[in-house]
Design a protein around this motif. Structure first.
Motif, PDB file in Angstrom:
ATOM      1  N   UNK A 213       0.799  -1.224   0.000  1.00 24.59           N
ATOM      2  CA  UNK A 213       0.000   0.000   0.000  1.00 24.59           C
ATOM      3  C   UNK A 213       0.829   1.271   0.000  1.00 24.59           C
ATOM      4  N   UNK A 214       2.164   1.135   0.143  1.00 28.39           N
ATOM      5  CA  UNK A 214       2.990   2.331   0.247  1.00 28.39           C
ATOM      6  C   UNK A 214       2.919   3.159  -1.039  1.00 28.39           C
ATOM      7  N   UNK A 215       2.879   4.443  -0.863  1.00 27.47           N
ATOM      8  CA  UNK A 215       2.970   5.339  -2.005  1.00 27.47           C
ATOM      9  C   UNK A 215       4.443   5.658  -2.219  1.00 27.47           C
ATOM     10  N   UNK A 216       4.943   5.256  -3.373  1.00 23.49           N
ATOM     11  CA  UNK A 216       6.373   5.420  -3.624  1.00 23.49           C
ATOM     12  C   UNK A 216       6.600   6.048  -4.981  1.00 23.49           C
ATOM     13  N   UNK A 217       7.658   6.830  -5.081  1.00 23.96           N
ATOM     14  CA  UNK A 217       8.114   7.320  -6.379  1.00 23.96           C
ATOM     15  C   UNK A 217       9.054   6.274  -6.952  1.00 23.96           C
ATOM     16  N   UNK A 218       8.696   5.728  -8.120  1.00 22.74           N
ATOM     17  CA  UNK A 218       9.481   4.651  -8.728  1.00 22.74           C
ATOM     18  C   UNK A 218      10.305   5.205  -9.879  1.00 22.74           C
ATOM     19  N   UNK A 219      11.617   4.995  -9.833  1.00 20.54           N
ATOM     20  CA  UNK A 219      12.508   5.448 -10.906  1.00 20.54           C
ATOM     21  C   UNK A 219      13.203   4.235 -11.503  1.00 20.54           C
ATOM     22  N   UNK A 220      13.032   4.026 -12.796  1.00 23.74           N
ATOM     23  CA  UNK A 220      13.674   2.909 -13.487  1.00 23.74           C
ATOM     24  C   UNK A 220      14.952   3.383 -14.168  1.00 23.74           C
ATOM     25  N   UNK A 221      16.021   2.649 -13.959  1.00 21.50           N
ATOM     26  CA  UNK A 221      17.316   3.022 -14.526  1.00 21.50           C
ATOM     27  C   UNK A 221      17.955   1.816 -15.208  1.00 21.50           C
ATOM     28  N   UNK A 222      18.650   2.072 -16.307  1.00 20.88           N
ATOM     29  CA  UNK A 222      19.329   0.990 -17.039  1.00 20.88           C
ATOM     30  C   UNK A 222      20.630   0.562 -16.364  1.00 20.88           C
ATOM     31  N   UNK A 223      21.247   1.459 -15.644  1.00 26.89           N
ATOM     32  CA  UNK A 223      22.605   1.235 -15.139  1.00 26.89           C
ATOM     33  C   UNK A 223      22.626   1.003 -13.634  1.00 26.89           C
ATOM     34  N   UNK A 224      23.213  -0.121 -13.234  1.00 26.53           N
ATOM     35  CA  UNK A 224      23.382  -0.403 -11.810  1.00 26.53           C
ATOM     36  C   UNK A 224      24.333   0.601 -11.174  1.00 26.53           C
ATOM     37  N   UNK A 225      25.371   0.976 -11.902  1.00 26.62           N
ATOM     38  CA  UNK A 225      26.321   1.949 -11.354  1.00 26.62           C
ATOM     39  C   UNK A 225      25.650   3.304 -11.114  1.00 26.62           C
ATOM     40  N   UNK A 226      24.688   3.656 -11.962  1.00 28.82           N
ATOM     41  CA  UNK A 226      23.941   4.898 -11.756  1.00 28.82           C
ATOM     42  C   UNK A 226      23.086   4.800 -10.495  1.00 28.82           C
ATOM     43  N   UNK A 227      22.472   3.643 -10.275  1.00 26.34           N
ATOM     44  CA  UNK A 227      21.679   3.433  -9.071  1.00 26.34           C
ATOM     45  C   UNK A 227      22.548   3.610  -7.826  1.00 26.34           C
ATOM     46  N   UNK A 228      23.724   3.001  -7.828  1.00 25.95           N
ATOM     47  CA  UNK A 228      24.624   3.091  -6.679  1.00 25.95           C
ATOM     48  C   UNK A 228      25.052   4.542  -6.444  1.00 25.95           C
ATOM     49  N   UNK A 229      25.312   5.264  -7.535  1.00 26.13           N
ATOM     50  CA  UNK A 229      25.707   6.669  -7.402  1.00 26.13           C
ATOM     51  C   UNK A 229      24.571   7.501  -6.813  1.00 26.13           C
ATOM     52  N   UNK A 230      23.332   7.256  -7.271  1.00 19.82           N
ATOM     53  CA  UNK A 230      22.197   8.029  -6.764  1.00 19.82           C
ATOM     54  C   UNK A 230      21.911   7.718  -5.294  1.00 19.82           C
ATOM     55  N   UNK A 231      22.191   6.491  -4.874  1.00 17.04           N
ATOM     56  CA  UNK A 231      21.999   6.157  -3.462  1.00 17.04           C
ATOM     57  C   UNK A 231      22.912   6.986  -2.570  1.00 17.04           C
ATOM     58  N   UNK A 232      24.081   7.316  -3.084  1.00 17.68           N
ATOM     59  CA  UNK A 232      25.060   8.050  -2.268  1.00 17.68           C
ATOM     60  C   UNK A 232      24.569   9.433  -1.877  1.00 17.68           C
ATOM     61  N   UNK A 233      23.559   9.971  -2.590  1.00 14.84           N
ATOM     62  CA  UNK A 233      23.032  11.296  -2.256  1.00 14.84           C
ATOM     63  C   UNK A 233      22.114  11.262  -1.032  1.00 14.84           C
TER      64      UNK A 233
END
Length: 294
Positions: A213-233
């Motif tokens: 039931x959670x309301x979440x903003x979902x972002x789809x990305x092609x690159x795992x390295x991009x995901x890891x970089x965005x987590x660092x923020x």
């Protein structure tokens, strides 16, 4: 054209003696004579004239000798090339992998291959697991390392290689880094990063999120390295492979204790894969790596 007949013909041209030709080729003189008569019958010409000096070529024999010499040299090169291929001294190795196995395991395997067989041209095709499976079915690739998919192709051999699980990852600056149990993780209003729709990570993520039931903003990305970089923020969380991020010093993660997020990595190849020394070495390298990581 029969290569043995040509070898007999070429040797007789060089020795000019029937007996010497037979000795060199470890044949009987009648067998040598039979092959020469067979060639003459096949081409409808006389190849030799005989005199006190031995066997001499006729004009027709001269033409055959010119081209037979080239064919013999080409055949020798072919046999040498095939011998090198069987011994892993030439040729190529075409590998495929889905995203996570490509990053985690292929670098070490390719390094070992290059060290042992430097003359083998190694290529790596990184695609989704279903795409790699189809390339293996068509025998466009030799081996694949893929995440499990919903079905298995009957033409392929699937060997369990390693287990992986998706965890909830985030920056050490994120509020989740202070929670102690999964029950304390509230995903409502969170920005969730997931891999693209066709990837197994996205499939497992969707399975886990279904019905929540959670309301979440979902972002789809092609690159795992991009995901890891965005987590660092520190402003997002991600469902991501535990193996990929467990050594990232700036990240933390929570294991969700859900079997739906556990998946198998498979080593896959066609059941009719032809094996030479290089192919066998790669299979042995995979088996050795499996022993280390499990």
């Amino acid at each position: 054209m029969n290569i043995q007949k040509l070898d007999v013909f070429l040797t007789l041209v060089e020795t000019k003696k029937m007996t010497e030709t037979a000795q060199q080729l470890k044949l009987s003189a009648p067998t040598v004579s039979f092959h020469i008569r067979s060639l003459e019958k096949e081409y409808g010409i006389k190849l030799f004239r005989t005199n006190a000096g031995g066997y001499r070529l006729t004009p027709g024999g001269e033409i055959l000798y010119h081209y037979a010499k080239q064919l013999s040299q080409t055949n020798q090169k072919l046999e040498h090339a095939l011998f090198q291929f069987k011994k892993g001294e030439a040729g190529s190795l075409q590998l495929g992998a889905s995203g996570v196995p490509a990053q985690l395991f292929m670098p070490e395997l390719i390094h070992k291959m290059a060290e042992r067989y430097p003359r083998i041209n190694v290529s790596l095709d990184v695609k989704t697991a279903p795409e790699i499976e189809q390339k293996l079915v068509r025998q466009e690739l030799d081996f694949g390392l893929i995440m499990e998919t919903s079905s298995q192709a009957k033409e392929l051999v699937y060997e369990a290689f390693a287990c992986d699980e998706l965890v909830l990852a985030y920056s050490k600056d994120h509020p989740f880094s202070k929670v102690e149990t999964v029950a304390e993780v509230d995903l409502s209003k969170q920005r969730l990063l997931v891999h693209t729709l066709s990837s197994s990570t996205k499939h497992f993520s969707k399975t886990w999120l279904k019905g929540r039931d959670e309301e979440m903003d979902l972002i789809e990305l092609d690159s795992v390295s991009t995901i890891i970089k965005m987590l660092s923020f520190g402003q997002a969380v991600a469902l991501i492979s535990k193996r990929l991020i467990e050594n990232e010093d700036h990240l933390a993660f929570t294991e969700l204790n859900d079997n739906r997020l556990k998946r198998q990595i498979y080593f896959v190849y066609h059941q009719h894969l032809w094996e030479n020394d290089a192919i066998l070495f790669f299979k042995e390298s995979v088996a050795a790596l499996k022993e280390v990581i499990t």
